[in-house]
Design a protein around this motif. Structure first.
Motif, mmCIF file in Angstrom:
data_model
loop_
_atom_site.group_PDB
_atom_site.id
_atom_site.type_symbol
_atom_site.label_atom_id
_atom_site.label_comp_id
_atom_site.label_asym_id
_atom_site.label_seq_id
_atom_site.Cartn_x
_atom_site.Cartn_y
_atom_site.Cartn_z
ATOM 1 N N GLU A 1 0.738 -1.180 0.077
ATOM 2 C CA GLU A 1 0.035 -0.056 0.070
ATOM 3 C C GLU A 1 0.849 1.142 -0.074
ATOM 4 N N SER A 2 0.638 2.309 -0.878
ATOM 5 C CA SER A 2 1.262 3.625 -0.947
ATOM 6 C C SER A 2 0.850 4.500 0.313
ATOM 7 N N TRP A 3 2.022 5.290 0.476
ATOM 8 C CA TRP A 3 1.815 6.455 1.243
ATOM 9 C C TRP A 3 0.768 7.554 0.909
ATOM 10 N N ALA A 4 0.633 7.498 -0.538
ATOM 11 C CA ALA A 4 -0.233 8.510 -1.196
ATOM 12 C C ALA A 4 -1.656 8.268 -1.059
ATOM 13 N N VAL A 5 -2.791 9.261 -1.046
ATOM 14 C CA VAL A 5 -4.027 8.966 -0.988
ATOM 15 C C VAL A 5 -4.517 8.851 -2.470
ATOM 16 N N SER A 6 -5.273 7.945 -3.149
ATOM 17 C CA SER A 6 -5.662 8.086 -4.364
ATOM 18 C C SER A 6 -6.448 9.330 -4.756
ATOM 19 N N GLN A 7 -6.522 9.723 -5.909
ATOM 20 C CA GLN A 7 -7.222 10.675 -6.742
ATOM 21 C C GLN A 7 -8.988 10.503 -6.481
ATOM 22 N N ALA A 8 -9.048 9.195 -6.604
ATOM 23 C CA ALA A 8 -10.490 8.886 -6.398
ATOM 24 C C ALA A 8 -10.930 9.152 -4.798
ATOM 25 N N GLU A 9 -10.064 8.733 -3.763
ATOM 26 C CA GLU A 9 -10.497 9.072 -2.560
ATOM 27 C C GLU A 9 -10.489 10.525 -2.176
ATOM 28 N N MET A 10 -9.447 11.283 -2.873
ATOM 29 C CA MET A 10 -9.722 12.732 -2.554
ATOM 30 C C MET A 10 -11.119 13.233 -3.168
ATOM 31 N N GLN A 11 -11.454 12.790 -4.309
ATOM 32 C CA GLN A 11 -12.846 13.217 -4.825
ATOM 33 C C GLN A 11 -13.991 12.758 -3.793
ATOM 34 N N ASP B 1 -5.839 5.304 11.934
ATOM 35 C CA ASP B 1 -6.169 4.333 11.049
ATOM 36 C C ASP B 1 -5.772 4.534 9.579
ATOM 37 N N GLY B 2 -4.821 5.369 9.410
ATOM 38 C CA GLY B 2 -4.413 5.964 8.188
ATOM 39 C C GLY B 2 -5.009 6.717 7.290
ATOM 40 N N ARG B 3 -6.018 7.039 7.764
ATOM 41 C CA ARG B 3 -7.009 8.249 7.004
ATOM 42 C C ARG B 3 -6.552 9.546 7.056
ATOM 43 N N VAL B 4 -6.770 10.438 6.279
ATOM 44 C CA VAL B 4 -6.580 11.694 6.166
ATOM 45 C C VAL B 4 -8.059 12.478 6.195
ATOM 46 N N ASP C 1 -11.373 14.344 5.640
ATOM 47 C CA ASP C 1 -12.061 14.658 4.711
ATOM 48 C C ASP C 1 -11.633 16.202 4.170
ATOM 49 N N ALA C 2 -11.792 16.992 5.362
ATOM 50 C CA ALA C 2 -11.520 18.531 5.013
ATOM 51 C C ALA C 2 -10.067 18.796 4.234
ATOM 52 N N ILE C 3 -9.165 18.286 4.928
ATOM 53 C CA ILE C 3 -7.882 18.347 4.067
ATOM 54 C C ILE C 3 -7.927 18.123 2.611
ATOM 55 N N LEU C 4 -8.506 16.746 2.393
ATOM 56 C CA LEU C 4 -8.648 16.249 1.163
ATOM 57 C C LEU C 4 -9.663 17.034 0.322
ATOM 58 N N ALA C 5 -10.368 17.609 0.973
ATOM 59 C CA ALA C 5 -11.274 18.460 -0.161
ATOM 60 C C ALA C 5 -10.475 19.871 -0.330
ATOM 61 N N ALA C 6 -9.989 20.373 0.555
ATOM 62 C CA ALA C 6 -9.179 21.488 0.413
ATOM 63 C C ALA C 6 -8.111 21.278 -0.656
ATOM 64 N N ALA C 7 -7.324 20.003 -0.615
ATOM 65 C CA ALA C 7 -6.368 19.591 -1.457
ATOM 66 C C ALA C 7 -6.953 19.577 -2.992
ATOM 67 N N VAL C 8 -8.144 19.244 -2.998
ATOM 68 C CA VAL C 8 -9.013 19.177 -4.498
ATOM 69 C C VAL C 8 -8.952 20.485 -4.898
ATOM 70 N N LEU C 9 -9.585 21.427 -3.982
ATOM 71 C CA LEU C 9 -9.845 22.767 -4.281
ATOM 72 C C LEU C 9 -8.500 23.562 -4.693
ATOM 73 N N ALA C 10 -7.424 23.367 -3.898
ATOM 74 C CA ALA C 10 -6.184 23.910 -4.305
ATOM 75 C C ALA C 10 -5.476 23.403 -5.454
ATOM 76 N N GLY C 11 -5.836 22.343 -6.092
ATOM 77 C CA GLY C 11 -5.205 21.643 -7.176
ATOM 78 C C GLY C 11 -3.781 20.838 -6.924
ATOM 79 N N VAL C 12 -3.999 20.089 -5.701
ATOM 80 C CA VAL C 12 -2.788 19.307 -5.367
ATOM 81 C C VAL C 12 -2.950 18.120 -6.160
ATOM 82 N N ASP C 13 -1.718 17.620 -6.505
ATOM 83 C CA ASP C 13 -1.604 16.433 -7.516
ATOM 84 C C ASP C 13 -1.532 15.331 -6.529
ATOM 85 N N SER C 14 -0.676 15.381 -5.513
ATOM 86 C CA SER C 14 -0.500 14.235 -4.704
ATOM 87 C C SER C 14 -0.486 14.411 -3.006
#
Length: 425
Positions: A64-74, A162-165, A167-180
């Motif tokens: 499993e990766s350190w990275a959150v998938s783009q699908a999970e971010m959305q 539990d390894g989750r980030v 939702d507010a952080i991931l939503a902000a990442a989507v809005l800011a245009g974060v890639d990874s």
């Protein structure tokens, strides 16, 4: 705990001592961070697993990766309550509009000289986590990077157990245009962004605030990568005259103290009556705050000055992260301000609004670094390259003095390289 009272001379003496003693962490903390950074640089993912398991209580299982998938971010953005998503979108729009105005053109100099401005290729952002999530920090760092034209924007933030980030952080990442988004925190996250690992790609610049271990790690990797600054505890200085509302002053001081037991909150005023009223209002307010223990632990003070001009002079010496001016005629005071990360003028421009939605950046220089540093901005992710393009006439004008200076410094190979072009070797 009541606000401590000072006059200007005593404040200068005690402030000077406090700043001299601020060495940037303890010896143990610095040694620990240096060891973590070195281990990640040498051992990559194996060291990340070790330190993340120890400090964050989680590391990805094998495969499993350190990275959150783009699908999970959305999906996280879709799960966020509508009012929270709308507030993040509103803040993003304000932040983007302000930072889009930070334009930097190439410079044309004389005699074929240029200064080119280009974005870095990869930027690494850090957003604190753990006890609280800070999606506003993701917007404040990610949006300027995108406006600058950075090709790839990566975010590191500590995961839950539990390894989750959040939702507010991931939503902000989507809005800011974060890639990874990497589920990494602390000094090990900064080291991973700086040096890379088997699964984390190295970046060119790291930006964003964090705790003392993050700050020390940024200092440790500076030079390998660029950093926006080394952040210390938050600070607010309020300059107020006798007409200021004591209740508002007390609330603004407490608003920044609740961040950190090491935070600074200082009132500079020439009005003894206001000083008394603020002290009383602050004492009454403290007992009703949810984070009263944190507020009470902070470094808070009232400094009684001989004039508002002296108040500004003291503020310039302190060089605060946030400076608030509450005065009947604030503009002459603003004109005297030399050192501050951000200035908030008038009772309707509180620092708390600036932390979220005014649009100016809330990642600011602290610990006196406003004397030489600036808020995080588009320029944090830009670099400059000089270009020289000479014709024969320009070369003839320059070559003689250049050869003389080269020989003066004993660098005869320099003089030789120039002389070959003159046929006068």
């Amino acid at each position: 705990m009541p606000l401590r009272r000072f006059d200007a001379p005593r404040w200068r003496r005690e402030l000077g001592l406090a700043r001299r003693l601020n060495l940037g962490g303890t010896d143990e903390q610095r040694e620990s961070v240096a060891a973590i950074v070195r281990a990640v640089a040498l051992r990559g993912d194996a060291a990340l697993v070790e330190y993340s398991s120890r400090f964050d209580g989680w590391a990805p299982p094998p495969g499993e990766s350190w990275a959150v998938s783009q699908a999970e971010m959305q999906l996280a953005a879709e799960r966020l309550p509508a009012d929270q998503l709308a507030a993040l979108e509103f803040a993003a729009q304000r932040i983007r509009a302000f930072h889009a105005a930070q334009t930097y053109a190439d410079v044309e100099g004389p005699d074929g000289l240029q200064l080119l401005t280009r974005p870095v290729r990869r930027a690494g952002l850090y957003a604190p986590g753990g006890r609280a999530a800070y999606p506003s920090t993701v917007l404040m760092a990610g949006i300027p990077a995108r406006v600058a034209g950075v090709q790839h924007v990566a975010l590191a933030t500590p995961p839950n157990a539990d390894g989750r980030v959040p939702d507010a952080i991931l939503a902000a990442a989507v809005l800011a245009g974060v890639d990874s988004v990497y589920r990494l925190g602390g000094a090990q996250a900064i080291a991973a962004l700086a040096y890379g690992s088997e699964t984390v790609q190295a970046v060119d610049v790291i930006a964003g605030p964090g705790n003392i271990y993050v700050a020390l790690a940024k200092r440790e990797v500076f030079g390998t990568v660029g950093v926006d600054g080394v952040a210390g505890p938050t600070e607010i200085l309020v300059i107020a005259d006798g007409q200021a509302d004591a209740t508002l002053v007390a609330a603004d001081l407490a608003s920044q103290l609740e961040h950190d037991p090491l935070a600074w909150a200082v009132l500079l005023t020439d009005s003894a009556a206001l000083a008394d009223a603020v002290e009383e209002a602050f004492s009454e307010l403290q007992v009703s705050l949810e984070r009263a223990d944190v507020v009470a632990a902070g470094r808070s003070a009232i400094v009684l000055t001989t004039s508002l001009e002296e108040s500004v002079e003291l503020a310039n010496e302190f060089a605060p992260e946030h400076l608030q001016i509450l005065a009947a005629d604030p503009e002459p005071l603003l004109a005297r301000v030399e050192n501050a990360g951000a200035v908030f003028v008038g009772s309707l421009s509180p620092v708390s609004l600036g932390d979220y939605v005014i649009g100016t950046n809330h990642t600011l220089p602290t610990a006196g670094s406003a004397r030489h540093s600036s808020p995080l901005g588009v320029y944090t992710f830009l670099k400059r390259t000089s270009v020289a393009r000479l014709n024969e006439a320009q070369f003839r004008t320059l070559e003689g003095p250049a050869r003389t200076l080269a020989r003066l410094e004993g660098l005869t190979a320099h003089a030789h390289a120039i002389a070959l072009r003159t046929e006068e070797e």
